[in-house]
Design a protein around this motif. Sequence first.
Motif, PDB file in Angstrom:
ATOM      1  N   THR A  57      48.199 -16.066  31.049  1.00 49.19           N
ATOM      2  CA  THR A  57      48.488 -14.661  30.736  1.00 49.19           C
ATOM      3  C   THR A  57      47.211 -13.849  30.855  1.00 49.19           C
ATOM      4  O   THR A  57      46.128 -14.298  30.474  1.00 49.19           O
ATOM      5  CB  THR A  57      49.055 -14.495  29.309  1.00 49.19           C
ATOM      6  OG1 THR A  57      48.090 -14.943  28.356  1.00 49.19           O
ATOM      7  CG2 THR A  57      50.352 -15.258  29.124  1.00 49.19           C
ATOM      8  N   ALA A  58      47.345 -12.638  31.399  1.00 47.94           N
ATOM      9  CA  ALA A  58      46.225 -11.691  31.465  1.00 47.94           C
ATOM     10  C   ALA A  58      46.525 -10.545  30.514  1.00 47.94           C
ATOM     11  O   ALA A  58      47.679 -10.108  30.402  1.00 47.94           O
ATOM     12  CB  ALA A  58      46.037 -11.172  32.888  1.00 47.94           C
ATOM     13  N   ALA A  59      45.484 -10.041  29.837  1.00 43.55           N
ATOM     14  CA  ALA A  59      45.674  -9.038  28.792  1.00 43.55           C
ATOM     15  C   ALA A  59      45.041  -7.704  29.161  1.00 43.55           C
ATOM     16  O   ALA A  59      44.254  -7.607  30.103  1.00 43.55           O
ATOM     17  CB  ALA A  59      45.074  -9.548  27.488  1.00 43.55           C
ATOM     18  N   GLY A  60      45.386  -6.681  28.394  1.00 46.44           N
ATOM     19  CA  GLY A  60      44.759  -5.369  28.530  1.00 46.44           C
ATOM     20  C   GLY A  60      45.099  -4.695  29.839  1.00 46.44           C
ATOM     21  O   GLY A  60      46.205  -4.855  30.362  1.00 46.44           O
ATOM     22  N   SER A  61      44.152  -3.918  30.367  1.00 44.05           N
ATOM     23  CA  SER A  61      44.423  -3.180  31.603  1.00 44.05           C
ATOM     24  C   SER A  61      44.680  -4.144  32.755  1.00 44.05           C
ATOM     25  O   SER A  61      45.378  -3.806  33.711  1.00 44.05           O
ATOM     26  CB  SER A  61      43.261  -2.248  31.947  1.00 44.05           C
ATOM     27  OG  SER A  61      42.062  -2.979  32.094  1.00 44.05           O
TER      28      SER A  61
ATOM     29  N   GLY B  60      45.130  -1.014  23.394  1.00 48.06           N
ATOM     30  CA  GLY B  60      44.120  -0.634  24.362  1.00 48.06           C
ATOM     31  C   GLY B  60      44.598   0.442  25.311  1.00 48.06           C
ATOM     32  O   GLY B  60      45.396   1.301  24.938  1.00 48.06           O
ATOM     33  N   SER B  61      44.107   0.395  26.552  1.00 47.39           N
ATOM     34  CA  SER B  61      44.479   1.422  27.529  1.00 47.39           C
ATOM     35  C   SER B  61      45.984   1.380  27.808  1.00 47.39           C
ATOM     36  O   SER B  61      46.580   2.401  28.163  1.00 47.39           O
ATOM     37  CB  SER B  61      43.688   1.252  28.822  1.00 47.39           C
ATOM     38  OG  SER B  61      43.924  -0.015  29.387  1.00 47.39           O
ATOM     39  N   SER B  62      46.598   0.230  27.628  1.00 49.97           N
ATOM     40  CA  SER B  62      48.040   0.112  27.846  1.00 49.97           C
ATOM     41  C   SER B  62      48.812   0.988  26.861  1.00 49.97           C
ATOM     42  O   SER B  62      49.925   1.433  27.156  1.00 49.97           O
ATOM     43  CB  SER B  62      48.469  -1.345  27.707  1.00 49.97           C
ATOM     44  OG  SER B  62      47.806  -2.148  28.666  1.00 49.97           O
ATOM     45  N   ASP B  75      44.983   3.683  20.408  1.00 47.86           N
ATOM     46  CA  ASP B  75      44.848   2.348  20.998  1.00 47.86           C
ATOM     47  C   ASP B  75      45.984   1.406  20.590  1.00 47.86           C
ATOM     48  O   ASP B  75      45.863   0.192  20.766  1.00 47.86           O
ATOM     49  CB  ASP B  75      43.485   1.745  20.662  1.00 47.86           C
ATOM     50  CG  ASP B  75      43.314   1.482  19.178  1.00 47.86           C
ATOM     51  OD1 ASP B  75      44.238   1.738  18.398  1.00 47.86           O
ATOM     52  OD2 ASP B  75      42.222   1.027  18.790  1.00 47.86           O
ATOM     53  N   ALA B  76      47.065   1.961  20.055  1.00 50.82           N
ATOM     54  CA  ALA B  76      48.228   1.129  19.726  1.00 50.82           C
ATOM     55  C   ALA B  76      49.475   1.992  19.780  1.00 50.82           C
ATOM     56  O   ALA B  76      49.505   3.085  19.217  1.00 50.82           O
ATOM     57  CB  ALA B  76      48.077   0.501  18.343  1.00 50.82           C
ATOM     58  N   VAL B  77      50.507   1.493  20.469  1.00 53.33           N
ATOM     59  CA  VAL B  77      51.760   2.238  20.590  1.00 53.33           C
ATOM     60  C   VAL B  77      52.924   1.275  20.375  1.00 53.33           C
ATOM     61  O   VAL B  77      52.854   0.105  20.761  1.00 53.33           O
ATOM     62  CB  VAL B  77      51.876   2.912  21.980  1.00 53.33           C
ATOM     63  CG1 VAL B  77      52.103   1.887  23.083  1.00 53.33           C
ATOM     64  CG2 VAL B  77      52.987   3.954  22.007  1.00 53.33           C
ATOM     65  N   ILE B  78      53.964   1.780  19.737  1.00 56.81           N
ATOM     66  CA  ILE B  78      55.222   1.034  19.646  1.00 56.81           C
ATOM     67  C   ILE B  78      56.039   1.420  20.869  1.00 56.81           C
ATOM     68  O   ILE B  78      56.411   2.579  21.022  1.00 56.81           O
ATOM     69  CB  ILE B  78      55.987   1.394  18.353  1.00 56.81           C
ATOM     70  CG1 ILE B  78      55.160   0.980  17.139  1.00 56.81           C
ATOM     71  CG2 ILE B  78      57.369   0.747  18.342  1.00 56.81           C
ATOM     72  CD1 ILE B  78      55.706   1.484  15.817  1.00 56.81           C
TER      73      ILE B  78
ATOM     74  N   VAL C  55      39.923   6.515   7.032  1.00 59.88           N
ATOM     75  CA  VAL C  55      40.110   7.104   8.358  1.00 59.88           C
ATOM     76  C   VAL C  55      40.882   6.152   9.277  1.00 59.88           C
ATOM     77  O   VAL C  55      41.122   4.987   8.934  1.00 59.88           O
ATOM     78  CB  VAL C  55      38.734   7.411   9.016  1.00 59.88           C
ATOM     79  CG1 VAL C  55      37.963   8.434   8.191  1.00 59.88           C
ATOM     80  CG2 VAL C  55      37.913   6.130   9.207  1.00 59.88           C
ATOM     81  N   LEU C  56      41.243   6.663  10.442  1.00 59.13           N
ATOM     82  CA  LEU C  56      41.758   5.818  11.521  1.00 59.13           C
ATOM     83  C   LEU C  56      40.703   5.737  12.607  1.00 59.13           C
ATOM     84  O   LEU C  56      40.090   6.753  12.956  1.00 59.13           O
ATOM     85  CB  LEU C  56      43.048   6.407  12.118  1.00 59.13           C
ATOM     86  CG  LEU C  56      44.269   6.471  11.203  1.00 59.13           C
ATOM     87  CD1 LEU C  56      45.448   7.098  11.954  1.00 59.13           C
ATOM     88  CD2 LEU C  56      44.653   5.080  10.702  1.00 59.13           C
ATOM     89  N   THR C  57      40.513   4.529  13.157  1.00 60.42           N
ATOM     90  CA  THR C  57      39.582   4.368  14.281  1.00 60.42           C
ATOM     91  C   THR C  57      40.344   3.848  15.498  1.00 60.42           C
ATOM     92  O   THR C  57      41.225   3.003  15.370  1.00 60.42           O
ATOM     93  CB  THR C  57      38.442   3.386  13.945  1.00 60.42           C
ATOM     94  OG1 THR C  57      38.978   2.096  13.672  1.00 60.42           O
ATOM     95  CG2 THR C  57      37.631   3.859  12.753  1.00 60.42           C
ATOM     96  N   ALA C  58      39.981   4.375  16.663  1.00 67.12           N
ATOM     97  CA  ALA C  58      40.540   3.889  17.931  1.00 67.12           C
ATOM     98  C   ALA C  58      39.425   3.179  18.681  1.00 67.12           C
ATOM     99  O   ALA C  58      38.273   3.622  18.660  1.00 67.12           O
ATOM    100  CB  ALA C  58      41.092   5.035  18.761  1.00 67.12           C
ATOM    101  N   ALA C  59      39.762   2.086  19.370  1.00 71.65           N
ATOM    102  CA  ALA C  59      38.759   1.232  20.006  1.00 71.65           C
ATOM    103  C   ALA C  59      38.893   1.230  21.524  1.00 71.65           C
ATOM    104  O   ALA C  59      39.888   1.690  22.084  1.00 71.65           O
ATOM    105  CB  ALA C  59      38.894  -0.189  19.484  1.00 71.65           C
ATOM    106  N   GLY C  60      37.875   0.715  22.182  1.00 70.76           N
ATOM    107  CA  GLY C  60      37.916   0.504  23.630  1.00 70.76           C
ATOM    108  C   GLY C  60      37.934   1.806  24.401  1.00 70.76           C
ATOM    109  O   GLY C  60      37.342   2.802  23.975  1.00 70.76           O
ATOM    110  N   SER C  61      38.617   1.812  25.554  1.00 73.15           N
ATOM    111  CA  SER C  61      38.649   3.018  26.384  1.00 73.15           C
ATOM    112  C   SER C  61      39.329   4.164  25.642  1.00 73.15           C
ATOM    113  O   SER C  61      39.045   5.333  25.894  1.00 73.15           O
ATOM    114  CB  SER C  61      39.359   2.746  27.704  1.00 73.15           C
ATOM    115  OG  SER C  61      40.685   2.306  27.483  1.00 73.15           O
ATOM    116  N   SER C  62      40.199   3.851  24.708  1.00 78.47           N
ATOM    117  CA  SER C  62      40.866   4.899  23.925  1.00 78.47           C
ATOM    118  C   SER C  62      39.861   5.688  23.096  1.00 78.47           C
ATOM    119  O   SER C  62      40.079   6.865  22.783  1.00 78.47           O
ATOM    120  CB  SER C  62      41.927   4.278  23.015  1.00 78.47           C
ATOM    121  OG  SER C  62      42.900   3.603  23.799  1.00 78.47           O
ATOM    122  N   ALA C  63      38.752   5.063  22.752  1.00 78.73           N
ATOM    123  CA  ALA C  63      37.712   5.743  21.973  1.00 78.73           C
ATOM    124  C   ALA C  63      37.012   6.831  22.778  1.00 78.73           C
ATOM    125  O   ALA C  63      36.300   7.656  22.217  1.00 78.73           O
ATOM    126  CB  ALA C  63      36.680   4.730  21.474  1.00 78.73           C
TER     127      ALA C  63
END
Lengths: 96, 96, 96, 96, 96
Positions: A57-61, B60-62, B75-78, C55-63
């Motif tokens: 499995t590949a994750a993320g983008s 993430g970007s997804s 960085d998180a969606v349902i 607070v809420l923090t967003a990580a990675g490219s979303s940041a």
Amino acid sequence: MLIARVIGTAVSTMKDEKLEGRKLLVVQQTDEYGKASGKPFVAIDSVDAGVGDLVLTAAGSSARQTTVTKDRPVDAVIMAVIDSLEVEGKSTFRKS
Amino acid sequence: MLIARVIGTAVSTMKDEKLEGRKLLVVQQTDEYGKASGKPFVAIDSVDAGVGDLVLTAAGSSARQTTVTKDRPVDAVIMAVIDSLEVEGKSTFRKS
Amino acid sequence: MLIARVIGTAVSTMKDEKLEGRKLLVVQQTDEYGKASGKPFVAIDSVDAGVGDLVLTAAGSSARQTTVTKDRPVDAVIMAVIDSLEVEGKSTFRKS
Amino acid sequence: MLIARVIGTAVSTMKDEKLEGRKLLVVQQTDEYGKASGKPFVAIDSVDAGVGDLVLTAAGSSARQTTVTKDRPVDAVIMAVIDSLEVEGKSTFRKS
Amino acid sequence: MLIARVIGTAVSTMKDEKLEGRKLLVVQQTDEYGKASGKPFVAIDSVDAGVGDLVLTAAGSSARQTTVTKDRPVDAVIMAVIDSLEVEGKSTFRKS
């Protein structure tokens, strides 16, 4: 990529429209012998994998780089079914 | 995608302007039976999920590939509400 | 997004030029009650958060999707100050 | 980048077409002495690494920045073979 | 960003050509007092950091937003040297 086993299937009616027609498989990370542990997660299948298969499995983008996942809100894809694994000179897994 | 349960809601007035009107749900990862554990996190809802629902979350970007999250600092969606899960040939979860 | 508490500040003179003028806050992930645990990390503030805030923090490219973080080498941003959290029908946190 | 040891190889026939001709190596994260622990994972080789080598792996979208991985559904790449590591003033690893 | 200490250096001859001339530092995550624990990892230096320094590291695609890392297969960059940290009203770290 994670080594994982396909352990089941998920069904969803209320979902993002870009997920229509995508196969949702339940997978669980394994070691080099195919022994699974940890919480399962759900991945989109891009290679006609089936329940019981050992897969990568590949994750993320990176999960969006197949034709069935491009531009879709998915963060895990099955992009290979494993035939065999050889570790430290020994065969640790062979697809039956 | 993680299997997670919606366990609550978050309210925020001081937030990035691109979050205006977005529903902030508190979710917690579960196993294939819907049993939750670990620290909760917050995800944006894109599929009209409600408290109690078992859902899939993309990270993430997804998480920015839905119409309600595009180009936003989330960085998180349902992106799906789970109807049912079948693991190792058994039904492990069915939406009531 | 992670639920986190702002617990302090970081000062840096030798830094990437694209970080000039950005506020570096030390944060720590919490549970739904605002109880912190685990190693702290540093996030860029985009919403005028202060020490003590939940607070809420967003990580990675979303940041990098806020105006203060766009195209900058940062992988964590504070994009919301939490007013309140309600979990399992109970108020678990309310900003004082 | 993670410090990892190449411990084996994976073979896959059913895989995303963009993986054709790519070498799939099984790797395991190590400490600064090259001592491996934890679950192995699979990375694409971009530098002619071999079994036994101590290497650096890059994950996520960064894994797609080499010529052999560009635009492919892979989330881990070996982008360097380590010659030596020096930690706290001592040589902790030297390629034999 | 993670708070980390630079504990050493890595040398590699066989590496992706886009890594030529980049300094590979071995770092280890720390707490707010600069106490390190966990497995070390390798980050590209973009701010002339040295062994012993407490630094901030950015991961993933964010690690490619500096001039020395742009479009390169690296997933961790040192983008700031920490002068001081103040947590819960106390100075927990000051660069000597």
